[in-house]
Enzyme design. Structure first.
Site: not given
Length: 455
Positions: A164, A383
């Site tokens: 992060h 995807d």
């Protein structure tokens, strides 16, 4: 110890040792400056995503496309370090191209069995789905770790851990979509829709620092000197279980009716207020006790001039709403959230950055619910060539609250947070308790939590 009645998750079988995936061609070898928003101690962990895809993903092509993606996102192939030895106040990235960790495993489990297990996930068991790098220090863990787990029926679980301190949710989404785009074609990074912007100097502190505004989401007070209960410490001391409640569009509209016509609000605003109130009520905090709601606000379009497109570092600050327990209702909570959002400006952000130049300042978690919104990042659209994921979410939940997208339901939001086992039923009851009309929120797998009673 696990209770015998708890569902089990088989062990992952690693046929080969994990490998390091380096950028496909030489990348700049330099030190990357991290802003004060990047290296806050509050953010010194990895964002862990879990995806379930129905169709298998070829590991070798994933490695190849990842290697190409790391040409543009090369800091993810580097290593974090302290700017000054033995001083944790400032971090930087050694962009040395050492590589990201890529592990491939198999599990004797089907996709349907996994979803049944995931209805009541166990944090310790879910950790199996992400290769664990043994390291003496957080900084010794590579910024990017990936595991592909092949299931018995051909489905695959993809887990990623992204540091992060290097990027926020928008940045992680940008990286994952670039990787997926390269996986689907022979395109180069020049063909990827958004190029990563590395420089963080746009968020450097002023000299001298100028803290011009109040920032109630931060504190310099030691926890032991604070008045009243420390909710954060209480939560950390408890056995936590995951609560996952999905709000379809119709129920969100119903919540908003509590505010109309005097107050118009967004989905986030009303769900944040409702979740905050439910969290506070379930914990049984004293009526006069001050509680806070901290939530991330994207600052990319708040700065003057606006930050460049493709900025994938931490481009957010935490807005802070605060109230006494007895004051919280949905309508008032929405007004507090809106007021907190309205405070975020260029000067507010720069004041936060300057405030964080003081190494003793930290995010005030003592009596705060922290909400991070993942439902507007496009994470569910990932995807790799075999179709979008059946499921997207965190590897496991924490005491921070996440607003997640719901596959196949554009306007629905899934609220996930870990709560003490002793109060999770109470929390879910309050989350479902809109009014006396009998509307009930569903859990992620479509099962009614409660039959409503008049209130």
């Amino acid at each position: 110890m696990l209770k015998s009645s708890e569902p089990q998750l088989p062990d992952c079988i690693y046929q080969n040792q994990p490998v390091l995936i380096c950028p496909a061609r030489p990348t700049p070898n330099h030190t990357l400056y991290l802003s004060n928003l990047d290296d806050q101690k509050f953010l010194r962990f990895s964002i862990k995503y879990l995806y379930v895809f129905r169709k298998s993903l070829d590991a070798e092509t994933l490695k190849t496309s990842l290697s190409r993606a790391l040409v543009d996102f090369y800091p993810l192939a580097g290593r974090l370090r302290r700017r000054v030895a033995d001083d944790d106040r400032k971090l930087e990235v050694d962009c040395n191209g050492e590589g990201a960790v890529f592990a491939e495993a198999a599990m004797d489990f089907s996709c349907d069995e996994f979803f049944e297990f995931a209805g009541k996930p166990n944090r310790a068991l879910m950790r199996k789905l992400l290769y664990r790098v043994e390291a003496p220090d957080f900084l010794d863990i590579p910024p990017l770790i990936i595991q592909v787990t092949n299931l018995r029926d051909g489905a695959v679980i993809l887990c990623t851990a992204i540091n992060h301190c290097i990027c926020d949710g928008i940045g992680t989404s940008q990286f994952l979509h670039a990787w997926a785009q390269l996986q689907q074609s022979a395109a180069s990074m020049n063909d990827v829709s958004i190029t990563a912007v590395h420089s963080r100097h746009v968020l450097e502190p002023r000299r001298p620092p100028q803290v011009t505004l109040a920032h109630p989401g931060f504190t310099k007070i030691a926890p032991e000197t604070q008045a009243g209960p420390n909710v954060f410490e209480f939560l950390q001391s408890q056995r936590l279980v995951t609560s996952s409640v999905t709000f379809p569009a119709s129920q969100i509209v119903h919540l908003k009716r509590h505010c109309y016509p005097s107050l118009k609000c967004t989905t986030f605003e009303v769900l944040a207020s409702h979740t905050w109130r439910s969290w506070v009520r379930s914990l049984g905090l004293p009526p006069s006790f001050e509680v806070k709601l901290l939530f991330s606000v994207n600052i990319r379009n708040k700065m003057q001039p606006e930050m460049p497109q493709g900025y994938y570092g931490n481009g957010f600050v935490l807005a802070c709403a605060e109230a006494k327990v007895k004051e919280l209702n949905v309508h008032h909570g929405v007004k507090l959230v809106q007021n907190a959002k309205s405070m975020i400006s260029d000067e507010y952000v720069r004041s936060v950055i300057d405030l964080l130049d003081d190494g003793n300042v930290r995010t005030d978690l003592s009596a705060s619910l922290v909400i991070s919104q993942w439902s507007k990042l496009g994470l569910e659209d990932l995807d790799f060539g075999g179709g979008k994921a059946l499921h997207m979410g965190p590897l496991y939940s924490d005491i921070y609250c996440l607003f997640l997208p719901v596959a196949g339901e554009m306007d629905a939001v899934r609220v996930v947070v870990s709560m003490p086992e002793s109060v999770v039923d109470k929390f879910e009851f309050y989350m479902a308790q809109f009014d006396a009309d009998g509307l009930v929120a569903k859990n992620h797998y479509g099962v009614d939590h409660f039959k409503m009673v008049s209130v």
